[in-house]
Design an enzyme around this catalytic site. Structure first.
Site, short mmCIF file in Angstrom:
data_model
loop_
_atom_site.label_atom_id
_atom_site.label_comp_id
_atom_site.label_asym_id
_atom_site.label_seq_id
_atom_site.Cartn_x
_atom_site.Cartn_y
_atom_site.Cartn_z
N SER A 104 52.05 21.86 -23.76
CA SER A 104 51.08 21.41 -22.76
C SER A 104 50.03 22.45 -22.40
CB SER A 104 51.81 20.97 -21.49
OG SER A 104 52.44 19.72 -21.72
N THR A 128 52.07 26.03 -18.56
CA THR A 128 53.30 26.07 -19.35
C THR A 128 53.21 25.02 -20.45
OG1 THR A 128 54.28 24.57 -17.74
CG2 THR A 128 54.80 26.90 -17.51
N GLY A 129 54.08 25.15 -21.44
CA GLY A 129 54.14 24.16 -22.51
C GLY A 129 55.55 24.01 -23.02
#
Length: 401
Positions: A105, A352-353
């Protein structure tokens, strides 16, 4: 199986298809420590006083059951790079700081930046109804309110999250790994679900990957070019992000971290399931960029430095509002802000991802002086102790005190 603690959740974006952690397991012998490249990076332009502590935090993440961890930290004009553990469990190849990975993301900040650039060019307005550009795709709310571009960017549209639908059923990650979806199919999948609230309803917020599928479609409609072409010509090439791509195939290019999850019934490190190859259509728009720690740091520094957006749109992007995850985690337009990491200091911002096999964390301090991008090659089944260890890396890198 345990649910993730807050420490694990700090690393996971809402792309997650499985919300459970598993007991920690020690990393296999011979997979811990740093390589010679890391040693040279730590010895040269190191962040004084932080290098050894940061290396210990990466080693701690790996010791708690994550195959590999890589990071780049910046403090002013000084850089420290490090790695720990393994990039490929089959051949034992060591993780290195320059390895590519799926950034999940973090892609949302790239997409939001392109949309804001299009707004600056007059090709769209932030308060335009999305139906003006993509007619007939998204219905208005029950109260007649249309979904706007701004609401998509900030997750206030009330459109359901298609990944919540995909996570249902048996073995959802394996099924998704080789699936094929058009963007329209992902949107239609989401719209089968009831809306949690009407578009722009006061006090309401809900993270939805569907928002960024629609924004990617909007970019293609407004420009006549593909999403990967627009991100490449507007961000990647101008910033010389030589290791960043928007993939159109399931394979990862060049030297990279392999991505792993430990699915139910797997207990030994050798039993990790490899999710490195993954369909590019599953997270098209909300989470499909491939990058490196150095490139992501460069991207966020350029964004903060005014190289990508005019000041008024940069301010729009950084207008944060409370989310459903507490007042210490707020959201702007494609940006997260976190207040909990450095008590008494201004919140840090970035994104964040999380996609199967990969967790990414890329944040910068408000004054732009401190920055970290951390990537590890597991996500949905990260042991909670590894998440706790990762938080030490964040606070060490980002906090002034």
């Amino acid at each position: 199986m345990r649910r993730p603690t807050a420490a694990v959740s700090a690393l996971l974006a809402a792309t997650a298809l499985v919300s459970a952690a598993v007991p920690a397991a020690a990393a296999p012998a011979g997979e811990r420590g740093t390589d010679r490249d890391t040693a040279r990076a730590a010895a040269a332009p190191a962040v004084e006083g932080k290098g050894p502590a940061l290396q210990r935090t990466l080693d701690g993440i790996v010791a708690e059951g994550v195959p590999g961890a890589i990071a780049e930290v910046r403090e002013g004009d000084r850089v420290w790079k490090a790695s720990s553990g393994t990039a490929d469990l089959r051949d034992g190849r060591r993780a290195k700081p320059g390895d590519r990975f799926r950034a999940g993301s973090v892609t949302k900040t790239f997409v939001a930046t392109v949309v804001l650039q299009l707004a600056d060019e007059g090709r769209l307005g932030l308060d335009d109804p999305i139906g003006r550009h993509l007619p007939g795709l998204v219905p208005d709310g029950d109260d007649g309110a249309p979904v706007t571009v701004r609401q998509l960017l900030g997750h206030t549209s009330g459109i359901p999250n298609y990944t919540d639908v995909l996570r249902r059923g048996d073995d959802p990650i394996r099924k998704l790994q080789n699936s094929r979806h058009t963007p329209r199919e992902l949107v239609e999948l989401a719209l089968q679900e009831p809306r949690p609230f009407n578009p722009g309803q006061p006090g309401k917020w809900a993270y939805s990957n569907t928002n960024y599928v629609l924004l990617a479609m909007l970019i293609e409609k407004a420009t006549g070019r593909t999403l990967d072409q627009e991100i490449d010509r507007r961000i990647v090439r101008p910033l010389h992000l030589t290791d960043t791509t928007v993939p159109t195939s399931s394979r990862l290019p060049g030297r990279h971290l392999n991505g792993y999850e430990r699915l139910p019934g797997e207990t030994a490190p050798a039993d990790f399931t490899d999710f490195t190859d993954f369909t590019p259509t599953a997270f098209w728009g909300p989470g499909n960029i491939v990058s490196t720690t150095a490139d992501l740091n460069r991207f966020y520094r350029a964004l903060a430095g005014g190289k990508l957006l005019p000041s008024h749109l940069w301010q729009e992007m950084r207008t944060f509002r409370e989310t459903d995850r507490g007042p210490e985690r707020t959201y702007g337009l494609g940006l997260e802000s976190r207040a909990a990491y450095c008590p008494g200091e201004k919140p840090v911002w970035g994104h964040t991802g999380s996609v199967p096999g990969y967790s990414t964390f890329s944040f910068i301090s408000t004054d732009g002086k401190r920055q970290i991008t951390l990537a590890v090659n597991t996500s949905l089944t990260m042991p909670e102790q590894a998440g706790t260890a990762a938080l030490k890396a964040f606070t060490t890198a980002l906090c002034a005190k």
